[in-house]
Enzyme design. Structure first.
Site: not given
Ligand code: BG6
Ligand code: MG
Length: 214
Positions: A10, A12
């Site tokens: 993963d 984030d």
């Molecule tokens: C995930 C995060 O990796 O991606 C979430 O844990 C986030 O917090 C989601 O909302 C979507 O991300 P993005 O960058 O497409 O808005």
């Molecule tokens: Mg994550």
């Protein structure tokens, strides 16, 4: 356990500290809607797609809004979030990440990203680690977001590996559920709330020893 031939990360909260930036951006969005939003609420959003996150915030405040307002909030949340990560660099990598990626490369273990984020490729470029991954599956290429296993199954498929030959590293409940549903080894990192759900738990990736698995 099969010999491990692939590691799927993963992004984030596992590779990089951006989970806090998501929290701040969602808190701002929720507060603009008059909805209280704290760290414990954010736990429900980790790993969840952008649109599903906003739905969860609206559920939290028992609010409904027009589809135009919904789209406008998604855009303003993302604009704020993307602004907040412009200075991201390798010092924002979480402990042990770079060493593990380099060690895996030297052992011929394949590397993938399985992220819900539509910003994943941009972030990997900012971090200057994009070239290390054999495959990046992100929020742009998936029909069913986590907790559905599609993102990880697409990753394993692209690597030509069976799920049982891959470890998935996750910091979110939705991600551990997705990895387990897909038949992967689901290892949790950096989030004690999900330790019980996972096959193994590490405070950070310095605690993970590749030699024990590959
Ligand atoms: C995930 C995060 O990796 O991606 C979430 O844990 C986030 O917090 C989601 O909302 C979507 O991300 P993005 O960058 O497409 O808005
Ligand atoms: Mg994550």
């Amino acid at each position: 356990m099969d010999k491990i031939k692939g590691l799927i990360f993963d992004l984030d909260g596992v590779i990089v500290t951006t989970e806090h930036n998501h929290f701040i951006a969602w808190q701002r969005t929720a507060n603009a809607l008059g909805i209280d939003f704290q760290e414990e609420h954010n736990e429900l959003l980790k790993g969840v797609s952008r649109a599903d996150s906003l739905k969860k915030i609206l559920d939290l405040g028992s609010k409904s809004i027009s589809s135009e307002e919904f789209e406008a909030l998604l855009k303003s949340k993302n604009d704020f979030y993307v602004d907040s990560i412009q200075e991201l660099n390798q010092s924002d990598l979480l402990p042990g990440v770079l060493d593990l990626l380099l060690k895996a490369k030297s052992k011929g273990v394949q590397l993938g990203i399985g992220s819900s984020s539509k910003n994943a490729k941009f972030i990997l470029t900012l971090l200057k680690i994009d070239h290390l991954f054999d495959v990046v599956i992100d929020g742009n290429g998936v029909t069913d977001p986590k907790p559905h296993p599609e993102v990880f199954l697409n990753g394993a498929n692209a690597l030509g590996l069976k799920p049982s030959e891959c470890i998935v590293f996750e910091d979110a409940a939705s991600g551990i559920t997705a990895a387990k549903a897909g038949g992967f080894h689901a290892f949790a990192v950096g989030n004690p709330h999900i330790a019980e759900m996972a096959e193994k738990y590490f405070n950070d990736l310095t605690e993970f020893s590749l030699e024990a698995y590959a």
